[in-house]
Design a protein around this motif. Structure first.
Motif, short mmCIF file in Angstrom:
data_model
loop_
_atom_site.label_atom_id
_atom_site.label_comp_id
_atom_site.label_asym_id
_atom_site.label_seq_id
_atom_site.Cartn_x
_atom_site.Cartn_y
_atom_site.Cartn_z
N GLU A 32 38.22 38.45 35.19
CA GLU A 32 38.54 37.37 35.84
C GLU A 32 38.23 36.18 35.20
N TYR A 33 38.86 35.15 34.03
CA TYR A 33 37.47 33.94 33.79
C TYR A 33 38.52 33.10 33.70
N GLN A 35 41.69 32.28 34.07
CA GLN A 35 43.09 32.44 32.80
C GLN A 35 44.36 32.89 34.24
N SER A 75 41.64 35.95 24.82
CA SER A 75 43.36 35.65 25.92
C SER A 75 44.11 36.76 25.85
N ARG A 163 48.07 33.34 42.90
CA ARG A 163 46.85 33.66 42.11
C ARG A 163 46.27 34.62 43.14
#
Length: 175
Positions: A32-33, A35, A75, A163
């Protein structure tokens, strides 16, 4: 069709597992970066398995426990990992439906899944993924024959969800 990342990591148990009652372990080779990729991947898994989002345990990538998906760049996590997760979960679901049909002595077409529980012609059977986990071999490779859920049957994908990565970041918990 077997997506490229699943073909490169063909053991279903590297992607999905039912080791703890009521919990589905989902492993991906992406991180997880910020986004929201892991939330999207969890949503795809929950959708394909017909389980609630709170049953999904997204495990952090680890060499000995996760599929090797290379780098998290461009992405493309949802595109590449999403297809692999969807296919792996569809394969697992099909194996569990077959096991439930054998246990219930019925045709697979009579069965459906709701929040991990098997229904036969709309009636509760008393079986779920976790009750059948010892009978289903997820160490095998995907066949490419499992059918993915069609969009008209989606309950989660395409809907807004909170999220998974934000609470630890917002409330100062280690992440």
């Amino acid at each position: 069709m077997i997506p490229a990342n699943l073909a490169a990591n063909p053991r279903l148990d590297r992607w999905v597992g039912f080791e703890r009652p009521g919990v589905v372990r989902i492993a991906v080779g992406k991180v997880e970066y910020g986004q929201g990729a892991l939330t999207g991947l969890a949503q795809i898994a929950a959708e394909e398995l017909d389980v609630a989002m709170d049953r999904i345990d997204m495990v952090n990538p680890a060499t000995d426990r996760s599929p090797d998906e290379g780098l998290t760049v461009g992405s493309m996590s949802i595109e590449t990992s999403g297809a692999a997760i969807r296919a792996a979960c569809a394969e697992a679901r099909a194996l569990f439906i077959q096991a439930a049909a054998e246990r219930l002595e019925c045709d697979t077409t009579e069965l459906d899944v709701r929040d991990g529980r098997f229904l036969r012609l709309g009636e509760v059977t008393g079986l779920d993924f976790w009750a059948l986990a010892a009978e289903v071999d997820l160490t095998k490779a995907p066949t490419g024959e499992a059918r993915w859920k069609t969009p008209d049957r989606h309950r989660l994908v395409g809907r807004p969800l909170n999220r998974l990565d934000l609470p630890p970041k917002l409330f100062g918990v280690a992440y």
